[in-house]
Motif scaffolding. Structure first.
Motif, PDB file in Angstrom:
ATOM      1  N   VAL A 199      -1.378  -6.348  -4.360  1.00 21.00           N
ATOM      2  CA  VAL A 199      -1.903  -5.101  -3.794  1.00 21.00           C
ATOM      3  C   VAL A 199      -1.412  -3.892  -4.578  1.00 21.00           C
ATOM      4  N   LEU A 200      -0.161  -3.915  -4.969  1.00 21.26           N
ATOM      5  CA  LEU A 200       0.503  -2.738  -5.548  1.00 21.26           C
ATOM      6  C   LEU A 200      -0.254  -2.128  -6.728  1.00 21.26           C
TER       7      LEU A 200
ATOM      8  N   ALA B 158       0.799  -1.221   0.000  1.00 24.49           N
ATOM      9  CA  ALA B 158       0.000   0.000   0.000  1.00 24.49           C
ATOM     10  C   ALA B 158       0.840   1.285   0.000  1.00 24.49           C
ATOM     11  N   PRO B 159       1.844   1.444   0.885  1.00 27.70           N
ATOM     12  CA  PRO B 159       2.633   2.687   0.834  1.00 27.70           C
ATOM     13  C   PRO B 159       3.336   2.895  -0.500  1.00 27.70           C
TER      14      PRO B 159
ATOM     15  N   ALA C 168       3.605   5.660  -5.712  1.00 26.21           N
ATOM     16  CA  ALA C 168       3.667   5.543  -7.170  1.00 26.21           C
ATOM     17  C   ALA C 168       2.464   6.210  -7.830  1.00 26.21           C
ATOM     18  N   GLY C 169       1.276   6.047  -7.240  1.00 24.52           N
ATOM     19  CA  GLY C 169       0.097   6.717  -7.776  1.00 24.52           C
ATOM     20  C   GLY C 169       0.199   8.231  -7.681  1.00 24.52           C
TER      21      GLY C 169
ATOM     22  N   ILE D 150      -8.735   6.506  -1.754  1.00 25.15           N
ATOM     23  CA  ILE D 150      -7.488   5.744  -1.565  1.00 25.15           C
ATOM     24  C   ILE D 150      -7.708   4.618  -0.567  1.00 25.15           C
ATOM     25  N   VAL D 151      -8.396   4.912   0.535  1.00 24.32           N
ATOM     26  CA  VAL D 151      -8.679   3.883   1.535  1.00 24.32           C
ATOM     27  C   VAL D 151      -9.550   2.786   0.930  1.00 24.32           C
ATOM     28  N   THR D 152     -10.486   3.171   0.085  1.00 26.98           N
ATOM     29  CA  THR D 152     -11.325   2.180  -0.585  1.00 26.98           C
ATOM     30  C   THR D 152     -10.485   1.257  -1.456  1.00 26.98           C
ATOM     31  N   GLY D 153      -9.533   1.814  -2.185  1.00 27.87           N
ATOM     32  CA  GLY D 153      -8.653   0.990  -3.007  1.00 27.87           C
ATOM     33  C   GLY D 153      -7.848   0.006  -2.174  1.00 27.87           C
TER      34      GLY D 153
END
Length: 286
Positions: free
Chosen positions: A152-153, A83-84, A89-90, A198-201
């Motif tokens: 996840v990434l 996730a981090p 990257a996003g 973002i949290v939803t993703g």
């Protein structure tokens, strides 16, 4: 418009609607059948021992406590690793890749991310097996977490990129016009606005990796006993379900259905929470 042309268009519209409805019913039929089978067989297999005892040998009674623990550990580690990196990257794709000298790099990152997003999970498991397991000489929960992090990434990268792009450019311009550094604009303005998305993703990525079996077969494998050592093989629910469902023992089949039921309920709960986060974010913005 002539009457014949109108009738032709009307007929095409009706045919398209009927085909779309039939496709929807066809897909929902199999989905409901799978869910009903899982719920009917899994619900009847639930008992207290399922959450208090270890996976049993053939012919004995037991539970899935060590498998639940292993899945929780590896899924959490996968999120903490993937996730981090995905958020950063996003952020790069949304906020920095538009610059001329970084445009080519941004296109490359986006292309690689699309490949990762569509890559079969078993391929990622084989990659981590070569990269980690073969070098360590044994299976481990750490290798399993790394494999899950690769799943996840791309999900988090895509979600973060899209959510940041949805933030109005006026908010960036207003903050930058006050002399605020760009990194502060991103952290204090853009992240706050796009945080629900973002949290939803991240939650959707968690729901996806919780049921992955193929990567863990090549990385974490399984362990019949309780183990908290992330450098050793560790039990997990997907692999236990796979192994027990393929076995000839009825008590193992019962545990497999119970594990499938718990896993289904977990994915359903995470999906509902993700939708609630999105809905709450929309209400707060309105």
């Amino acid at each position: 418009m002539s009457a014949s042309l109108y009738r032709k268009r009307r007929a095409k519209d009706v045919i398209a609607r009927v085909l779309a409805f039939a496709a929807t019913v066809f897909g929902l039929f199999w989905l409901v059948w799978i869910l009903w089978t899982t719920l009917s067989k899994g619900l009847g297999s639930l008992n207290l021992a399922l959450f208090t005892e270890m996976t049993p040998p053939p012919g004995d009674e037991g539970g899935l406590l060590n498998a639940f623990f292993g899945s929780a550990v590896m899924s959490l580690m996968g999120i903490l690793i993937g996730a981090p990196v995905g958020v950063l990257a996003g952020t790069f794709l949304a906020e920095y890749s538009q610059k001329t000298w970084m445009n080519r790099l941004g296109e490359t990152v986006r292309f690689v991310n699309d490949i990762l997003l569509s890559a079969p999970s078993i391929v990622l498991g084989l990659f981590v097996y070569t990269l980690v397991v073969a070098q360590m000489g044994h299976f481990s929960a750490l290798a399993g977490a790394i494999a899950l992090a690769f799943i996840v990434l791309p999900v988090v990268v895509r979600t973060t990129d899209e959510m940041l792009r949805l933030v109005p450019s006026q908010m960036r311009e207003a903050a930058l016009s006050l002399g605020v550094p760009q990194w502060k604009v991103i952290v204090q303005v853009l992240y706050r606005s796009s945080m629900p998305g973002i949290v939803t993703g991240i939650l959707l990525a968690l729901a996806r990796i919780s049921g992955e079996t193929a990567p863990l077969l090549f990385t974490a494998l399984n362990n019949q006993y309780w183990s908290s050592n992330i450098l050793a093989p560790m039990a997990n629910v997907p692999v236990v379900i796979f192994q027990y469902a393929m076995s000839p023992y009825e008590n193992w089949h019962t545990l497999a259905w119970a594990g499938a039921f718990i896993l289904t309920m977990f994915v359903l709960a995470v999906s509902i929470i993700a939708r609630l986060v999105v809905a709450r974010g929309r209400i707060s913005h309105d």
